[in-house]
Design an enzyme around this catalytic site. Structure first.
Site, mmCIF file in Angstrom:
data_model
loop_
_atom_site.group_PDB
_atom_site.id
_atom_site.type_symbol
_atom_site.label_atom_id
_atom_site.label_comp_id
_atom_site.label_asym_id
_atom_site.label_seq_id
_atom_site.Cartn_x
_atom_site.Cartn_y
_atom_site.Cartn_z
ATOM 1 N N GLY A 119 0.829 -1.190 0.000
ATOM 2 C CA GLY A 119 0.000 0.000 0.000
ATOM 3 C C GLY A 119 0.866 1.242 0.000
ATOM 4 O O GLY A 119 2.047 1.197 0.348
ATOM 5 N N CYS A 120 0.269 2.378 -0.378
ATOM 6 C CA CYS A 120 1.044 3.612 -0.477
ATOM 7 C C CYS A 120 1.498 4.112 0.897
ATOM 8 O O CYS A 120 2.692 4.355 1.116
ATOM 9 C CB CYS A 120 0.243 4.688 -1.208
ATOM 10 N N TYR A 121 0.565 4.251 1.837
ATOM 11 C CA TYR A 121 0.952 4.682 3.182
ATOM 12 C C TYR A 121 1.915 3.688 3.840
ATOM 13 O O TYR A 121 2.929 4.089 4.418
ATOM 14 C CB TYR A 121 -0.285 4.844 4.065
ATOM 15 N N PRO A 122 1.631 2.371 3.790
ATOM 16 C CA PRO A 122 2.551 1.422 4.409
ATOM 17 C C PRO A 122 3.957 1.455 3.810
ATOM 18 O O PRO A 122 4.936 1.221 4.532
ATOM 19 C CB PRO A 122 1.877 0.071 4.155
ATOM 20 N N THR A 123 4.072 1.743 2.512
ATOM 21 C CA THR A 123 5.404 1.811 1.909
ATOM 22 C C THR A 123 6.277 2.806 2.656
ATOM 23 O O THR A 123 7.428 2.508 2.994
ATOM 24 C CB THR A 123 5.297 2.199 0.426
#
Length: 303
Positions: A119-123
């Site tokens: 995911g974008c935030y988790p990256t």
């Protein structure tokens, strides 16, 4: 001459699918497509998947699970899968598609039958936290809080339309029930033993993202300094071309990396207050989505 590998994008009409398709044009691959009128026809989709060496799933979670199950029934004849949804990011039988996660992650992705795109935030959050936990400068039980702001392009059609109309919202906090679907992914892959508090937000700009993690240095083991945090990140990402550890800055613009597939990590802090803020800046549609997918496709196909 060896035939170029065949890729089918299931869900190519969505934001991520369209971006991946555009990016694949210049790579030595063949794109398999189906008539738009049959994109939701299970038989047509199955036929298209089985015609490919690699299938990229750009679907809602439930549809991704359905497609993966459809291919699992094919046994050894099934194509390899790269899933861009959040359906399998914590699944033990899928490889997590963040090549920079650990020293051996690139090889795991390259040989995997099934890879889940991060995911974008988790990256951003995992890129900041995992190296510090692995290096022992951040305890896995630390009460981590994560704040993040993203461009509206990753929020789906309704959010995009709301922001692109006249008088659209300037800034929105959301996920305030603290049950955002990215939390389990961050919790697991960052190596945290304690569930993090995650507060996402959306700004009135199309692309870009900043993830930030505040830290009280006196609550860390030993007399940890901002230099120690910076050094641990530098050591982990030495030689990486997509993730760079850069000096602290006084301010950051979330949209500065729009259209870029890289990510910038920084450690900001105050010696006097013994506080620090970790930041990750990336494009939510780049390293946070289609850019990461291209990185994984290249690894899986040996491009």
């Amino acid at each position: 001459m060896t035939q170029n590998p065949v890729i089918f994008i299931d869900g190519e009409a969505g934001t991520t699918g369209l971006e991946i398709r555009q990016r694949l044009v210049d790579l030595p691959v063949q794109l398999h497509t189906i008539d738009p009128a049959h994109r939701k026809d299970p038989a047509a989709r199955k036929e298209a998947m089985l015609a490919a060496e690699l299938v990229v799933l750009c679907l809602p979670d439930a549809a991704s699970r359905e497609a993966a199950e459809m291919m699992a029934e094919e046994g050894a004849g099934a194509p390899r899968l790269l899933d861009a949804s959040s359906a399998f990011r914590t699944a033990s039988d899928w490889v997590y598609g963040l090549p920079e996660l650990t020293p051996g992650q690139t090889q795991k992705i390259a040989s995997a039958q099934r890879v889940s795109n991060p995911g974008c935030y988790p990256t951003g959050a995992i890129a900041l936290l995992r190296p510090l936990i692995d290096a022992g400068v951040l305890d896995a039980h630390y009460p981590v809080s994560i704040n993040a702001v993203s461009g509206y392009s990753g929020g789906g059609r309704a959010m995009i339309e709301a922001h692109e109309q006249e008088g659209g919202p300037a800034f929105e906090l959301y996920g305030l029930g603290l049950e955002h679907k990215h939390v389990p992914e961050i919790h697991l892959h960052a190596g945290l033993k304690r569930r993090p508090v995650f507060v996402p937000s959306v700004g009135h700009f199309p692309r870009g993202m900043i993830v930030s993690v505040p830290l009280h240095l006196d609550d860390l083991k030993g007399h940890v300094t901002t230099e120690d945090l910076h050094s641990a990140l530098m050591a982990h990402y030495a030689g990486q071309d997509k993730i760079k550890v850069l000096p602290a800055e006084g301010s950051l613009s979330a949209s500065a990396l729009a259209g870029n597939d890289g990510m910038e990590l920084r450690v900001h802090g105050s010696t006097h207050s013994r506080q620090a803020v970790l930041t990750a800046r990336l494009d939510n549609l780049g390293k946070g989505a289609s850019g990461a997918a291209l990185q994984n496709i290249a690894l899986m196909l040996g491009l």
